[in-house]
Design a protein around this motif. Sequence first.
Motif, PDB file in Angstrom:
ATOM      1  N   UNK A   5     -68.105  15.251  24.879  1.00 23.12           N
ATOM      2  CA  UNK A   5     -66.987  15.196  23.597  1.00 23.12           C
ATOM      3  C   UNK A   5     -66.239  14.205  24.254  1.00 23.12           C
ATOM      4  N   UNK A   6     -65.744  14.175  25.406  1.00 22.72           N
ATOM      5  CA  UNK A   6     -64.796  13.196  26.074  1.00 22.72           C
ATOM      6  C   UNK A   6     -65.314  11.845  25.870  1.00 22.72           C
ATOM      7  N   UNK A   7     -66.732  11.439  26.262  1.00 26.29           N
ATOM      8  CA  UNK A   7     -67.087  10.205  26.196  1.00 26.29           C
ATOM      9  C   UNK A   7     -67.137   9.972  24.517  1.00 26.29           C
ATOM     10  N   UNK A   8     -67.388  10.771  23.538  1.00 23.10           N
ATOM     11  CA  UNK A   8     -67.569  10.487  22.065  1.00 23.10           C
ATOM     12  C   UNK A   8     -66.328   9.954  21.755  1.00 23.10           C
ATOM     13  N   UNK A   9     -64.983  10.987  22.201  1.00 20.67           N
ATOM     14  CA  UNK A   9     -63.777  10.620  21.659  1.00 20.67           C
ATOM     15  C   UNK A   9     -63.156   9.188  22.039  1.00 20.67           C
ATOM     16  N   UNK A  82     -60.476  13.161  17.894  1.00 16.19           N
ATOM     17  CA  UNK A  82     -60.831  12.263  19.285  1.00 16.19           C
ATOM     18  C   UNK A  82     -59.368  11.981  19.948  1.00 16.19           C
ATOM     19  N   UNK A  83     -58.300  12.274  19.029  1.00 17.43           N
ATOM     20  CA  UNK A  83     -56.929  11.722  19.591  1.00 17.43           C
ATOM     21  C   UNK A  83     -56.554  13.078  20.243  1.00 17.43           C
ATOM     22  N   UNK A  84     -56.932  14.402  19.750  1.00 16.28           N
ATOM     23  CA  UNK A  84     -56.595  15.557  20.452  1.00 16.28           C
ATOM     24  C   UNK A  84     -57.209  15.710  21.860  1.00 16.28           C
TER      25      UNK A  84
END
Length: 88
Positions: A5-9, A82-84
């Motif tokens: 999730x972090x990589x996608x964001x 993504x910002x969150x």
Amino acid sequence: MTLSDTNHAATLALRALAWTLGEPARAERFLALTGLSPDVLRASAGDPSTLAAAIGFLESHEPDLVACADAIGATPQDLAEARRRLDA
């Protein structure tokens, strides 16, 4: 939040940052409003707080947010999420 999730964001945010910087007037506005210099931006482009600021900049002007989302194949909601994740 998982690593994926972090990589996608981060990937979405980098694409949004590239889109933001792709138009000189918008890039100048981004730098002026964030207080970043080109050198600092280059050095911190992968930093989650810089990436979150890039999306925050777009969120502050909905037409840019929508245009960016369309250009990078995302939705405005994807960018906001993504910002969150990057702010967490």
